[in-house]
Scaffold this motif. Structure first.
Motif, PDB file in Angstrom:
ATOM      1  N   HIS A   1       0.680  -1.194   0.099  1.00 51.06           N
ATOM      2  CA  HIS A   1      -0.161  -0.205  -0.102  1.00 51.06           C
ATOM      3  C   HIS A   1       0.894   1.542   0.020  1.00 51.06           C
ATOM      4  CE1 HIS A   1       1.026  -0.171   4.282  1.00 51.06           C
ATOM      5  NE2 HIS A   1       0.694   1.059   4.351  1.00 51.06           N
ATOM      6  N   LEU A   2       2.333   1.129  -0.064  1.00 52.01           N
ATOM      7  CA  LEU A   2       2.982   2.410   0.198  1.00 52.01           C
ATOM      8  C   LEU A   2       3.362   2.936  -1.317  1.00 52.01           C
ATOM      9  CD1 LEU A   2       5.938   1.090   2.372  1.00 52.01           C
ATOM     10  CD2 LEU A   2       3.954   2.634   3.058  1.00 52.01           C
ATOM     11  N   HIS A   3       3.351   4.279  -1.256  1.00 53.74           N
ATOM     12  CA  HIS A   3       3.986   5.116  -2.698  1.00 53.74           C
ATOM     13  C   HIS A   3       5.248   5.399  -2.158  1.00 53.74           C
ATOM     14  CE1 HIS A   3       0.093   4.342  -4.673  1.00 53.74           C
ATOM     15  NE2 HIS A   3      -0.470   4.994  -3.613  1.00 53.74           N
ATOM     16  N   SER A   4       6.162   4.563  -1.848  1.00 57.01           N
ATOM     17  CA  SER A   4       7.766   5.097  -1.524  1.00 57.01           C
ATOM     18  C   SER A   4       8.653   4.382  -2.492  1.00 57.01           C
ATOM     19  CB  SER A   4       7.708   4.512  -0.001  1.00 57.01           C
ATOM     20  OG  SER A   4       9.326   4.670   0.264  1.00 57.01           O
ATOM     21  N   ARG A   5       9.216   5.282  -3.269  1.00 55.81           N
ATOM     22  CA  ARG A   5      10.428   4.894  -4.028  1.00 55.81           C
ATOM     23  C   ARG A   5      11.570   4.220  -3.411  1.00 55.81           C
ATOM     24  NH1 ARG A   5       9.696   5.779  -9.595  1.00 55.81           N
ATOM     25  NH2 ARG A   5       7.598   7.089 -10.249  1.00 55.81           N
ATOM     26  N   ARG A   6      11.751   5.068  -2.267  1.00 53.08           N
ATOM     27  CA  ARG A   6      12.948   4.446  -1.218  1.00 53.08           C
ATOM     28  C   ARG A   6      12.503   3.108  -0.842  1.00 53.08           C
ATOM     29  NH1 ARG A   6      13.995   7.277   3.791  1.00 53.08           N
ATOM     30  NH2 ARG A   6      11.762   7.907   3.687  1.00 53.08           N
ATOM     31  N   ALA A   7      11.583   2.826  -0.462  1.00 56.31           N
ATOM     32  CA  ALA A   7      11.214   1.446   0.003  1.00 56.31           C
ATOM     33  C   ALA A   7      11.300   0.572  -1.345  1.00 56.31           C
ATOM     34  CB  ALA A   7       9.778   1.239   0.579  1.00 56.31           C
ATOM     35  N   ALA A   8      10.986   0.651  -2.331  1.00 59.79           N
ATOM     36  CA  ALA A   8      11.134   0.024  -3.724  1.00 59.79           C
ATOM     37  C   ALA A   8      12.619  -0.317  -3.688  1.00 59.79           C
ATOM     38  CB  ALA A   8      10.472   0.717  -4.813  1.00 59.79           C
ATOM     39  N   ALA A   9      13.362   0.827  -3.755  1.00 56.61           N
ATOM     40  CA  ALA A   9      14.890   0.505  -3.816  1.00 56.61           C
ATOM     41  C   ALA A   9      15.529  -0.476  -2.989  1.00 56.61           C
ATOM     42  CB  ALA A   9      15.531   1.921  -3.499  1.00 56.61           C
ATOM     43  N   ASP A  10      14.917  -0.262  -1.494  1.00 52.78           N
ATOM     44  CA  ASP A  10      15.526  -1.160  -0.608  1.00 52.78           C
ATOM     45  C   ASP A  10      14.949  -2.776  -0.952  1.00 52.78           C
ATOM     46  OD1 ASP A  10      16.715   0.747   0.742  1.00 52.78           O
ATOM     47  OD2 ASP A  10      15.617   0.770   2.578  1.00 52.78           O
ATOM     48  N   ILE A  11      13.933  -2.878  -1.254  1.00 47.68           N
ATOM     49  CA  ILE A  11      13.184  -4.065  -1.649  1.00 47.68           C
ATOM     50  C   ILE A  11      14.019  -4.545  -2.971  1.00 47.68           C
ATOM     51  CG2 ILE A  11      11.066  -5.445  -2.718  1.00 47.68           C
ATOM     52  CD1 ILE A  11       9.508  -3.375  -0.852  1.00 47.68           C
ATOM     53  N   ARG A  12      14.388  -4.045  -3.914  1.00 46.57           N
ATOM     54  CA  ARG A  12      15.150  -4.287  -4.996  1.00 46.57           C
ATOM     55  C   ARG A  12      16.455  -4.866  -4.451  1.00 46.57           C
ATOM     56  NH1 ARG A  12      13.633   0.485  -7.401  1.00 46.57           N
ATOM     57  NH2 ARG A  12      11.905   0.107  -8.730  1.00 46.57           N
ATOM     58  N   GLU A  13      17.264  -4.216  -3.639  1.00 47.24           N
ATOM     59  CA  GLU A  13      18.387  -4.543  -2.955  1.00 47.24           C
ATOM     60  C   GLU A  13      18.383  -6.003  -2.348  1.00 47.24           C
ATOM     61  OE1 GLU A  13      22.397  -4.513  -1.360  1.00 47.24           O
ATOM     62  OE2 GLU A  13      21.377  -3.771  -3.186  1.00 47.24           O
ATOM     63  N   LEU A  14      16.988  -6.233  -1.585  1.00 47.58           N
ATOM     64  CA  LEU A  14      16.810  -7.625  -1.031  1.00 47.58           C
ATOM     65  C   LEU A  14      16.749  -8.402  -1.974  1.00 47.58           C
ATOM     66  CD1 LEU A  14      15.961  -9.494   1.319  1.00 47.58           C
ATOM     67  CD2 LEU A  14      13.470  -8.515   1.052  1.00 47.58           C
ATOM     68  N   GLY A  15      16.352  -8.258  -3.017  1.00 48.74           N
ATOM     69  CA  GLY A  15      16.057  -9.055  -4.191  1.00 48.74           C
ATOM     70  C   GLY A  15      17.470  -9.475  -4.742  1.00 48.74           C
ATOM     71  N   ARG A  16      18.142  -8.547  -4.666  1.00 48.83           N
ATOM     72  CA  ARG A  16      19.585  -8.759  -5.431  1.00 48.83           C
ATOM     73  C   ARG A  16      20.391  -9.706  -4.365  1.00 48.83           C
ATOM     74  NH1 ARG A  16      24.657  -7.399  -4.438  1.00 48.83           N
ATOM     75  NH2 ARG A  16      24.185  -6.022  -2.793  1.00 48.83           N
ATOM     76  N   LEU A  17      20.310  -9.467  -3.193  1.00 47.86           N
ATOM     77  CA  LEU A  17      20.921 -10.223  -2.044  1.00 47.86           C
ATOM     78  C   LEU A  17      20.405 -11.826  -2.304  1.00 47.86           C
ATOM     79  CD1 LEU A  17      21.190  -7.806   0.767  1.00 47.86           C
ATOM     80  CD2 LEU A  17      23.086  -8.832  -0.764  1.00 47.86           C
ATOM     81  N   ALA A  18      19.101 -11.715  -2.304  1.00 43.91           N
ATOM     82  CA  ALA A  18      18.401 -13.258  -2.259  1.00 43.91           C
ATOM     83  C   ALA A  18      18.996 -13.954  -3.500  1.00 43.91           C
ATOM     84  CB  ALA A  18      16.889 -13.092  -2.613  1.00 43.91           C
ATOM     85  N   GLY A  19      19.437 -13.314  -4.712  1.00 42.10           N
ATOM     86  CA  GLY A  19      19.901 -13.713  -5.834  1.00 42.10           C
ATOM     87  C   GLY A  19      21.329 -14.407  -5.641  1.00 42.10           C
ATOM     88  N   LYS A  20      21.936 -14.243  -4.523  1.00 42.30           N
ATOM     89  CA  LYS A  20      23.170 -14.877  -4.220  1.00 42.30           C
ATOM     90  C   LYS A  20      22.956 -16.374  -3.687  1.00 42.30           C
ATOM     91  CE  LYS A  20      25.792 -10.648  -3.699  1.00 42.30           C
ATOM     92  NZ  LYS A  20      26.716  -9.764  -2.716  1.00 42.30           N
ATOM     93  N   HIS A  21      21.690 -16.623  -3.557  1.00 42.31           N
ATOM     94  CA  HIS A  21      21.436 -18.020  -2.919  1.00 42.31           C
ATOM     95  C   HIS A  21      20.518 -18.949  -3.969  1.00 42.31           C
ATOM     96  CE1 HIS A  21      22.708 -16.992   1.123  1.00 42.31           C
ATOM     97  NE2 HIS A  21      22.469 -15.814   0.757  1.00 42.31           N
ATOM     98  N   PRO A  22      21.052 -19.169  -5.220  1.00 40.74           N
ATOM     99  CA  PRO A  22      20.290 -19.558  -6.297  1.00 40.74           C
ATOM    100  C   PRO A  22      19.903 -21.152  -5.879  1.00 40.74           C
ATOM    101  CG  PRO A  22      22.547 -19.590  -6.911  1.00 40.74           C
ATOM    102  CD  PRO A  22      22.669 -18.761  -5.666  1.00 40.74           C
TER     103      PRO A  22
END
Length: 464
Positions: free
Chosen positions: A425-446
């Motif tokens: 429900h958020l309209h926050s590009r900062r939060a979206a950027a942090d979530i993308r960073e989480l996705g990048r870190l998750a990608g290190k566990h293929p």
């Protein structure tokens, strides 16, 4: 035997003109040596020397720091685009280089960290507008590209003939309302649009007649609103708009002699600079906010020391980070909410844990013990109520990223899924950027199915 100062030809190049102006303000107006100016501006002596001889590409933030140290009223910042700006976002095409001013600038009595702005010869600015822009800080802002107003209204609005008490109260209530929406829903979307409209109205109010008894309150109210609008722009990652609005708010706070609003503005400028990977600038802003710390509340000091810690952490300065976290904790231990201004109510124990944890998070990603960061992020998640939903999402996302990078990816995925569910429900590009960073870190566990599932959900939720 010391060499005589290089004789500059101010007409030879914009860079030499700028150097000649700086030397004039330093020697003829302020009467400072290179070393004395370096100490006041927190700029190295060698950098100042090279700027003066036209042998250095001065940064905008350095020009601003020199302005403050020399009490120029923003003259160097206005001239920076002429001398060093390399594109339309920095260059002021209406700025005209003038010969060094012959006389000193007389400080305005009682003004906080500011002096009357000088007027460059050859200015084509209308006389009535120049009178308004004699407000220090506002003059520097208005001389930057596109800054005659921050935004352009869609249609004319009917302004009062003279400022009344309830006009000021409306600004205060608008800032309070928008701040609540920003914390709860994020600063982008309708919040950003509404905030921008309110800011246009506030700017216009500064141009109309105001009784002397109301002037300080008017500038304080506009500063408060500017802080909220700048924070909304920052959350929407509209960085140029955010910086300009924060500087406008800082100028208004200084005009109102409002140290608390000034501290809050510099805290936000520091956070934005750190977010954009300019930690040295962030540290400078945080320390500017701590000027006359004796006039600030313990909560405000904790907020600014937390910003210092985040800047040091981003620079990789481990001991200084830990020391700044300790100073923030010590200040917060003495916090008394009844002493804080209303807009500081957000900085509670949860916010303090989250802010200091961000500094410790950066250290943990570089191999240091993640335990303290994880403990503080967990406390922040638990402490943030629905009123501060965005802060809770930011802290939960950081916690998931920390665990994903340093611990159990299965546990991290569980935390990350909770963060994604809340972020919807958020309209926050900062939060979206942090979530993308989480996705990048998750990608290190293929090979981990839970991490892969989280990464796929991140991609579906906040696509690049």
């Amino acid at each position: 035997m010391p060499q005589p100062p290089k004789q500059l030809d101010a007409s030879a190049s914009p860079r030499e003109w700028f150097g000649a102006e700086l030397r004039h303000w330093r020697k003829n107006v302020a009467g400072l040596s290179l070393q004395q100016l370096a100490a006041k501006a927190h700029v190295s002596r060698e950098v100042i020397r090279r700027i003066e001889v036209g042998d250095y590409n001065c940064r905008l933030e350095t020009a601003i720091a020199l302005d403050r140290a020399l009490n120029t009223g923003g003259f160097l910042e206005r001239g920076w685009g002429h001398a060093f700006g390399d594109n339309k976002s920095h260059r002021d095409d209406n700025f005209r280089a003038a010969a060094p001013s012959p006389g000193a600038v007389t400080p305005l009595r009682g003004r906080m960290l500011a002096t009357q702005a000088p007027t460059a010869q050859g200015s084509n600015e209308p006389v009535d507008r120049r009178s308004f822009l004699a407000v220090p800080g506002l003059a520097a802002l208005a001389a930057t590209p596109g800054a005659s107003r921050l935004l352009s209204p869609a249609q004319p609005t009917q302004l009062p003939a003279e400022i009344r008490p309830h006009d000021i109260q409306e600004l205060i209530e608008a800032a309070t309302f928008l701040s609540r929406l920003d914390h709860q829903y994020g600063g982008d979307g309708i919040v950003k649009q509404t905030a921008s409209t309110a800011m246009m109205w506030a700017e216009d109010l500064l141009h109309i007649s105001c009784p002397p008894a109301l002037r300080q309150g008017l500038f304080a109210a506009v500063a408060h609103l500017g802080i909220v609008v700048g924070a909304s722009n920052f959350d929407a990652l509209a960085h140029q708009d955010a910086r300009q609005t924060f500087r406008f708010a800082a100028a208004c706070a200084e005009e109102a002699k409002e140290w608390h609003l000034r501290a809050k503005t510099y805290s936000l400028l520091a956070r934005q600079a750190i977010w954009t990977n300019e930690p040295d600038d962030g540290l400078t802003f945080a320390e500017l906010g701590l000027a006359r710390a004796d006039r600030l509340t313990a909560t405000e000091r904790a907020m600014l020391h937390a910003a210092r810690a985040r800047a040091f952490a981003r620079m990789g300065e481990v001991q200084q980070t830990l020391s700044a976290v300790g100073e923030a904790d010590d200040a917060f231990a003495h916090a008394r909410p009844d002493e804080d201004p209303p807009w500081m109510a957000y900085y509670d124990e949860a916010q303090h844990n989250g802010d200091t944890a961000h500094a410790l998070y950066d250290l943990a990603l570089h191999g240091h013990d993640p335990t303290r960061a994880a403990r503080r992020l967990s406390a922040a998640v638990k402490g943030h109520g629905d009123r501060y939903a965005r802060s809770r999402v930011l802290s939960r996302t950081k916690l998931a990223s920390l665990v994903m990078a340093t611990g159990d990816p299965n546990h991290a995925a569980d935390i990350g899924h909770q963060a994604l569910s809340e972020a919807g429900h958020l309209h926050s590009r900062r939060a979206a950027a942090d979530i993308r960073e989480l996705g990048r870190l998750a990608g290190k566990h293929p090979t981990n199915g839970n991490a892969t599932s989280l990464r796929e959900r991140v991609t579906a939720t906040v696509p690049v």
